[in-house]
Design a protein around this motif. Structure first.
Motif, mmCIF file in Angstrom:
data_model
loop_
_atom_site.group_PDB
_atom_site.id
_atom_site.type_symbol
_atom_site.label_atom_id
_atom_site.label_comp_id
_atom_site.label_asym_id
_atom_site.label_seq_id
_atom_site.Cartn_x
_atom_site.Cartn_y
_atom_site.Cartn_z
ATOM 1 N N LEU A 142 18.315 19.429 10.155
ATOM 2 C CA LEU A 142 18.344 20.783 10.702
ATOM 3 C C LEU A 142 16.955 21.284 11.095
ATOM 4 N N TYR A 143 15.909 20.685 10.576
ATOM 5 C CA TYR A 143 14.558 20.971 11.072
ATOM 6 C C TYR A 143 14.384 20.386 12.470
ATOM 7 N N ARG A 144 14.970 19.223 12.697
ATOM 8 C CA ARG A 144 14.770 18.504 13.959
ATOM 9 C C ARG A 144 15.794 18.854 15.034
ATOM 10 N N LYS A 145 16.981 19.278 14.612
ATOM 11 C CA LYS A 145 18.077 19.531 15.548
ATOM 12 C C LYS A 145 18.650 20.919 15.281
ATOM 13 N N ASP A 146 19.249 21.493 16.272
ATOM 14 C CA ASP A 146 19.900 22.793 16.108
ATOM 15 C C ASP A 146 21.204 22.651 15.342
ATOM 16 N N PHE A 147 21.695 23.788 14.824
ATOM 17 C CA PHE A 147 23.033 23.829 14.253
ATOM 18 C C PHE A 147 24.038 23.560 15.376
#
Length: 140
Positions: free
Chosen positions: A69-74
């Motif tokens: 979730l740091y690297r990709k959106d929800f």
């Protein structure tokens, strides 16, 4: 964490993607804390990852989930955390066009439960039982 503003979920980075916003980190910590109170974590030590790629299909450790979730959106429209026990009636801030379900035919755990239910009730995909006498009367 129900009935709260979750705009932070879709406001992950600063302009020009120069880093994670503080509000996103705080919100994500709350999300992970909530997820760690649920059965998947308590029994398996894993939580469902709601990133746009995993879409709650993958079970990951809290640290791996946080990194995702740091690297990709929800995933899209996930302001009501349905996989984590919330219903769309409980969150006034969530206006969803759809709710994505974590259950899939490719989900091994789900398939095993579905198979057990079909075995118990004698229903299998493609198989049709003839109606009993009472049902025949209804259809006549």
């Amino acid at each position: 964490m129900e009935n709260e503003d979750r705009t932070w979920m879709y406001n992950r980075t600063y302009p020009n993607r120069t880093g994670l916003r503080a509000e996103y980190k705080v919100g994500l910590d709350g999300f992970i804390t909530k997820a760690m109170t649920l059965d998947d974590f308590l029994t398996e030590g894993t939580i469902r990852c709601p990133c746009w790629n995993c879409k709650c299909f993958k079970l990951l450790s809290p640290d791996d989930d946080t990194l995702h979730l740091y690297r990709k959106d929800f995933m899209v429209n996930y302001t009501v955390w349905t996989v984590y026990g919330e219903s769309s009636d409980t969150n006034n801030f969530a206006l969803q066009n759809y709710v994505e379900s974590p259950i899939s035919e490719n989900n091994v755990e789900s398939s095993q439960y579905s198979e057990m239910v079909r075995d118990d009730f004698g229903t299998h995909s493609g198989a049709q039982n003839k109606p009993n006498d009472e049902a025949k009367h209804f259809y006549e």
